[in-house]
Design an enzyme around this catalytic site. Sequence first.
Site, mmCIF file in Angstrom:
data_model
loop_
_atom_site.group_PDB
_atom_site.id
_atom_site.type_symbol
_atom_site.label_atom_id
_atom_site.label_comp_id
_atom_site.label_asym_id
_atom_site.label_seq_id
_atom_site.Cartn_x
_atom_site.Cartn_y
_atom_site.Cartn_z
ATOM 1 N N HIS A 62 -2.528 2.140 -2.171
ATOM 2 C CA HIS A 62 -3.864 1.575 -1.941
ATOM 3 C C HIS A 62 -3.715 0.135 -2.408
ATOM 4 C CE1 HIS A 62 -6.398 5.013 -0.991
ATOM 5 N NE2 HIS A 62 -6.008 5.692 -2.033
ATOM 6 N N LYS A 93 -7.593 4.035 5.245
ATOM 7 C CA LYS A 93 -8.791 4.728 5.762
ATOM 8 C C LYS A 93 -9.678 3.798 6.582
ATOM 9 C CE LYS A 93 -9.006 8.298 2.144
ATOM 10 N NZ LYS A 93 -8.076 7.845 1.095
ATOM 11 N N ARG A 241 -1.945 11.506 -9.698
ATOM 12 C CA ARG A 241 -2.011 11.575 -11.156
ATOM 13 C C ARG A 241 -1.203 12.727 -11.746
ATOM 14 N NH1 ARG A 241 -8.359 11.061 -10.914
ATOM 15 N NH2 ARG A 241 -7.837 11.947 -8.868
#
Length: 276
Positions: A62, A93, A241
């Site tokens: 990202h 996106k 994560r």
Amino acid sequence: MDRHQTYAERSAKQTNAAAIQLLDTIDRKKTNLCVSVDVTNSKDFLAIIDAVGPYVCLVKTHVDILEDFNRTLVEHLVQLSEKHDFLIFEDRKFADIGNTVALQYFSGVHRIASWAHITNAHPVPGPSVVKGLASVGLPMKRGLLLLAEMSTEGALARGEYTDEAVRIARTHRDFVIGFIAQRRMEGVGLRPGETMHPTEDFLVLAPGVGLDVKGDGMGQQYRTPRQVVFESGCDVIIVGRGIYGKPEALDVQAVQAQAERYRKAGWDAYLERVKR
Ligand code: S5P
């Protein structure tokens, strides 16, 4: 596509260059793990990618959350993808009209199309979002994933929306290589009397994967690699994560141990699925 087909067998039937490269990388490195690197500074970003590189087929980014993004960072990212033999997926996106997404994909600060083998889009604008992105990405041999479902609690991408996403993909099979979803999309969206094209084979990349926890308190929901790959028939597990933990306490060896743990879980689930 029957669930027993191997990544190598499926690669031989693909036409999109990014899909072929991804399947070949998975097969060569014996990993269906994509690590999602959602950190805000380039030092941690590159350190995590260098650490997990040997264990992944794909790195998901990202780049808009990086506080110190610049062109040198992109050069380093590309160097790492060559060093460790993985592809790059910018999780952008896109979700606007064709003309706007084409500009967002090619231009701006990030120039995503110049370095990301794969990107993704929400099908909410309809087929024009794919047309706009394909005008930039196809000549550059890129691939697109449509978000047919989401991993979050209460997601609106379900039912008829998911069916339409798959129908849009079917009309753009040269550029749409698959989906972000939670299960195989085979047969989804077929109208009565319609049959699947014999060469149709969409890849399914599934986020929301974790071995230790069920959620993150902000709507994310986790399933295990076995549930995702063996039970639901997805092709790539996307883990964030669960692998790098809290970036403020970055421990390279611990990150590598987690990457190998997820790689093995994803690969074992695949071997169990393709066993005849
Ligand atoms: O449905 C989705 C789609 C995506 S692309 N659910 C997701 O979680 N993602 C992305 O996957 C999300 O933006 C994040 O980058 C990653 C999951 O990260 P994790 O830390 O929860 O594993």
